[in-house]
Design a protein around this motif. Structure first.
Motif, short mmCIF file in Angstrom:
data_model
loop_
_atom_site.label_atom_id
_atom_site.label_comp_id
_atom_site.label_asym_id
_atom_site.label_seq_id
_atom_site.Cartn_x
_atom_site.Cartn_y
_atom_site.Cartn_z
N GLY A 50 0.83 -1.21 0.00
CA GLY A 50 0.00 0.00 0.00
C GLY A 50 0.86 1.25 0.00
N PRO A 51 0.38 2.31 -0.67
CA PRO A 51 1.13 3.57 -0.67
C PRO A 51 1.02 4.24 0.71
N ALA A 52 2.10 4.90 1.07
CA ALA A 52 2.11 5.51 2.39
C ALA A 52 2.73 6.90 2.33
N ILE A 53 2.26 7.74 3.23
CA ILE A 53 2.90 9.03 3.48
C ILE A 53 3.76 8.82 4.72
N GLY A 54 5.04 9.15 4.62
CA GLY A 54 5.93 8.90 5.74
C GLY A 54 6.39 10.18 6.43
N ILE A 55 6.58 10.05 7.73
CA ILE A 55 7.16 11.16 8.49
C ILE A 55 8.34 10.60 9.26
N GLY A 56 9.48 11.22 9.04
CA GLY A 56 10.66 10.85 9.81
C GLY A 56 10.90 11.89 10.88
N ILE A 57 10.77 11.48 12.13
CA ILE A 57 10.97 12.42 13.23
C ILE A 57 11.93 11.80 14.24
N ASP A 58 12.40 12.62 15.16
CA ASP A 58 13.35 12.13 16.14
C ASP A 58 12.59 11.36 17.23
N LEU A 59 12.45 10.05 17.00
CA LEU A 59 11.69 9.23 17.94
C LEU A 59 12.56 8.71 19.09
N LEU A 60 13.82 8.57 18.84
CA LEU A 60 14.64 7.84 19.80
C LEU A 60 15.47 8.73 20.73
N SER A 61 15.85 9.92 20.26
CA SER A 61 16.73 10.71 21.13
C SER A 61 16.07 11.96 21.69
N ILE A 74 13.96 9.48 12.46
CA ILE A 74 14.55 10.23 11.34
C ILE A 74 15.87 9.62 10.86
N GLU A 75 16.62 9.02 11.81
CA GLU A 75 17.91 8.44 11.41
C GLU A 75 17.69 7.22 10.51
N ASP A 76 16.66 6.45 10.81
CA ASP A 76 16.31 5.31 9.94
C ASP A 76 15.92 5.80 8.55
N VAL A 77 15.12 6.88 8.53
CA VAL A 77 14.67 7.43 7.24
C VAL A 77 15.87 7.94 6.45
N ARG A 78 16.80 8.57 7.20
CA ARG A 78 18.00 9.08 6.52
C ARG A 78 18.77 7.92 5.87
N LEU A 79 18.86 6.83 6.63
CA LEU A 79 19.54 5.66 6.08
C LEU A 79 18.80 5.11 4.87
N ALA A 80 17.47 5.03 5.04
CA ALA A 80 16.65 4.44 3.97
C ALA A 80 16.69 5.27 2.70
N LEU A 81 16.70 6.60 2.87
CA LEU A 81 16.59 7.48 1.70
C LEU A 81 17.92 8.17 1.36
N ASP A 82 18.96 7.70 2.00
CA ASP A 82 20.30 8.23 1.73
C ASP A 82 20.32 9.75 1.93
N MET A 83 19.91 10.17 3.11
CA MET A 83 19.79 11.61 3.38
C MET A 83 20.64 11.99 4.60
N GLU A 84 21.90 11.62 4.58
CA GLU A 84 22.75 11.92 5.72
C GLU A 84 22.84 13.43 5.96
N ASP A 85 22.60 13.80 7.24
CA ASP A 85 22.61 15.21 7.66
C ASP A 85 21.70 16.08 6.77
N ALA A 86 20.61 15.48 6.35
CA ALA A 86 19.65 16.22 5.52
C ALA A 86 18.25 16.01 6.09
N ALA A 87 17.40 16.92 5.75
CA ALA A 87 15.99 16.80 6.16
C ALA A 87 15.18 17.63 5.19
N THR A 88 13.95 17.20 4.98
CA THR A 88 13.13 18.01 4.06
C THR A 88 12.77 19.35 4.69
N GLU A 89 12.79 19.38 6.05
CA GLU A 89 12.41 20.64 6.70
C GLU A 89 12.96 20.69 8.12
#
Lengths: 230, 411
Positions: free
Chosen positions: B101-112, B198-213
């Motif tokens: 299924g298609p999903a809208i994802g949010i990567g946030i700082d869940l762990l720290s 967010i760190e998992d999302v960064r790994l998944a989407l190859d977005m080291e030290d990046a964020a959409t916002e």
């Protein structure tokens, strides 16, 4: 006997629509100190209107009513209020007690308008309640009292400041015979003891039987008078 | 009794104002917390294509940028977020696709992130929204909206795969373990949302030290258009935006995003209109109550006048009494109104069942919001209307002859 009320050619008209109704058509009367008198007549004869003017609750259209030396038609609202506050007491057909206040507070009310101290007021209220035999009901409120008791409270309220004149409009109309006689006897005793002048407006035979002076009104005029020697 | 009438009217006014404020703010804050922030910093190009959530136009070197923002705007809590789109694949026991299924994802700082202010799990109301399972405690764990998990047929502990594209445009596959499921109370999000660290999302989407916002939330917890404008103005002067640099950061306030500007303005206007209409109605009711209360006492006035009280004194005491009744009723009413508003603010009213199928991002739990205005707004109808009513009723004392007041007494 000193005259405390003198009524000369008193006329009272009320506007009705575009016309006028003449309730009093030229009354001439005098009342002396300590009288126990009644204005007697059917409805519309003018007795309540006359009582209201004597009590400075209403103004004459023509003529004059001089009460305790004060010409009613010339009194300002403030002077009328002062006359009522200091010298007049009223007793009504339907008692007109303040329902949310106790018996004590109802009787005390006229004294609050005068310059009495708390202790003076308390003594005067208790004296007045003793006159009418209600010292055991000081904390009761009107809804807890019988009709006769309510009217006795009203008498105490009218008498508490020992006024020169008490005006009673159909005071026994809502009472049974026993209570009526009780009330009238109380007022008669106060009239004798305190020399207070009582003027009734009534057509109740029970009241008429107690009166020392009967003034019969008919169509706004004095029809005739009777003096009873008791 | 008069105090009770005033108190009920005032309590209703205070409660309704807090309810309307809460209702209007809930929708705004819900949108702010889940998506828009009170202000947010994105790249210029991302801002121009924001509806597509293009990760290739994300901000870079966000750690430094966030630090700079925190230094420049200490009154704002800044958090990095990645909003992305993707496909969730749920495998069966053989590793074959069971459902997708298609999903809208949010990567946030869940762990720290800490809990409380600044904590994303707290801000997003994760603990309250949890339906099954638990919140992620380790890397590689993900949350799904409950409806989405049911649609995919997955349960906490199951393995799922995010299929997406990296910020460089390559396909990406990333495996997660489903930690728990959420119900956001927002139908549009409950249909297909995933929340990951967010760190998992960064790994998944190859977005080291990046964020959409980098999203900012005001310390008060509520959006303020004025404060947003101030922050934005300061940002513009501190962060120059070269016209030809499409990756330079720009600031958007909540009102700049989607139709939120219209929604905020409409909310404020509607809130003001509804409050005004209700306050007017309540003022008329209490004015009328004061008027009738005075008229009912004409008999008493007659008695008092007969005993020698002056008209002026009777009128004055009537007005004084109405002031006292107004104050007492307003104080009691405000206390009760605030109490009921507090109950609604704290516990909320769940209208989820009646909002099934809604595609708008509206909260299903209605909450009041107590503002400083609620502490005095009830005094307007409570005192002013009651006193005006009594003053008008008292005019009768002057208009009528004393004997007429007597007749009304005898009637």
């Amino acid at each position: 006997m000193e005259n405390i009320i003198q009524i000369n050619q008193l006329i009272k008209r009320f506007p009705i629509g575009k016309g006028e109704f003449t309730a009093l058509k030229g009354i001439n009367l005098t009342f002396g100190t300590g009288e126990f008198a009644g204005l007697i007549g059917p409805s519309g004869s003018g007795k309540t209107t006359l009582l209201n003017i004597i009590g400075s609750l209403d103004m004459p259209t023509e003529g004059e009513a001089i009460v305790l030396g004060k010409p009613i038609s010339k009194l300002s609202a403030k002077e009328s209020a002062k006359l009522r506050k200091e010298s007049l007491g009223f007793i009504f057909q339907s008692y007109n007690l303040l329902q949310v206040h106790t018996v004590f507070e109802n009787v005390e009310f006229p004294l609050l308008l005068l310059d009495y101290t708390t202790s003076e007021r308390k003594k005067m209220v208790m004296d007045a309640l003793e006159w009418v035999g209600l010292t055991d009901k000081v904390k009761s409120k009107p809804p807890q009292l019988s009709g006769g008791e309510c009217q006795r409270v009203a008498i105490a309220r009218a008498m508490v400041k020992k006024p020169s004149l008490v005006l009673a409009d159909e005071p026994t109309a809502n009472l049974d015979a026993a209570n009526s006689h009780n009330i009238l006897q109380t007022m008669l005793n106060l009239n004798r003891e305190l020399k207070t002048t009582f003027i009734f407006a009534t057509h109740d035979e029970k009241v008429i039987g107690y009166l020392k002076r009967k003034i019969f009104l008919k169509d706004g005029l004095v029809d005739h008078e009777e003096w009873i020697k008791k | 009794m008069p105090i009770l009438i005033v108190a009920v009217g005032v309590a209703m006014s205070v409660f309704l104002h807090a309810y309307i404020t809460g209702l209007m703010n809930d929708s705004i804050e819900m949108n702010a917390k889940l998506s828009f922030g009170h202000v947010k910093v994105v790249t210029k190009s991302f801002a121009e294509n924001i509806s597509q959530m293009p990760t290739d136009l994300a901000l870079l070197e966000t750690t430094a940028l966030k630090e700079k923002l925190s230094k420049e705007f200490p009154e704002v809590a800044w958090v990095e977020r990645i909003q992305f789109g993707g496909l969730i694949d749920a495998p069966d026991e053989n590793g074959e696709t069971k459902s997708q299924g298609p999903a809208i994802g949010i990567g946030i700082d869940l762990l720290s992130a800490p809990t409380g202010r600044g904590g994303e799990t707290e801000r997003m109301g994760m603990a309250k929204s949890l339906v099954r399972g638990r919140l992620p405690e380790n890397k590689g764990e993900i949350l799904l909206s409950e409806l989405f998990s049911q649609k995919l047929g997955v349960n906490p502990g199951d393995k799922i795969t995010l299929i997406g594209s990296t910020m460089n445009g390559a396909m990406s596959y990333y495996n997660f373990f489903l930690a728990g499921t959420l119900s956001f109370g927002v139908q549009v999000m409950d249909k297909g949302t995933i929340v990951a660290d967010i760190e998992d999302v960064r790994l998944a989407l190859d977005m080291e030290d990046a964020a959409t916002e980098i999203t900012g939330f005001f310390g008060s917890g509520y959006f303020s258009a004025d404060l947003a404008a101030d922050v934005k103005e300061k940002f513009v002067s501190n962060f120059p935006n070269p016209e030809n640099d499409e990756y330079s950061p720009v600031m958007l306030s909540l009102k700049d995003q989607g139709s939120m500007g219209q929604f905020v303005d409409l909310s404020n206007t509607m809130g003001a209109i509804i409050t005004f209409v209700f306050m007017l109605a309540m003022s008329l009711v209490l004015w009328n109550a004061g008027l009738l209360g005075g008229i009912r006492r004409y008999g008493e006035f007659g008695i008092r006048l007969a005993m020698g009280e002056e008209k002026k004194h009777v009128y004055r005491t009537l007005v004084y009494e109405s002031v006292m009744i107004g104050i007492a009723g307003s104080v009691v009413g405000t206390a009760f109104g605030l109490f009921f508003a507090w109950l609604l603010q704290t516990y909320g009213l769940n209208l989820g069942d009646s909002m099934k199928g809604s595609s708008m991002m509206m909260p299903t739990i209605i909450r009041a919001r107590i503002t400083p205005v609620d502490f005095y707004i009830g005094f307007l109808p409570g005192i002013v209307s009651t006193v005006i009513g009594a003053m008008l009723a008292g005019v009768g004392i002057y208009k009528r002859k004393t004997s007429q007041l007597f007749k009304e007494l005898e009637a």
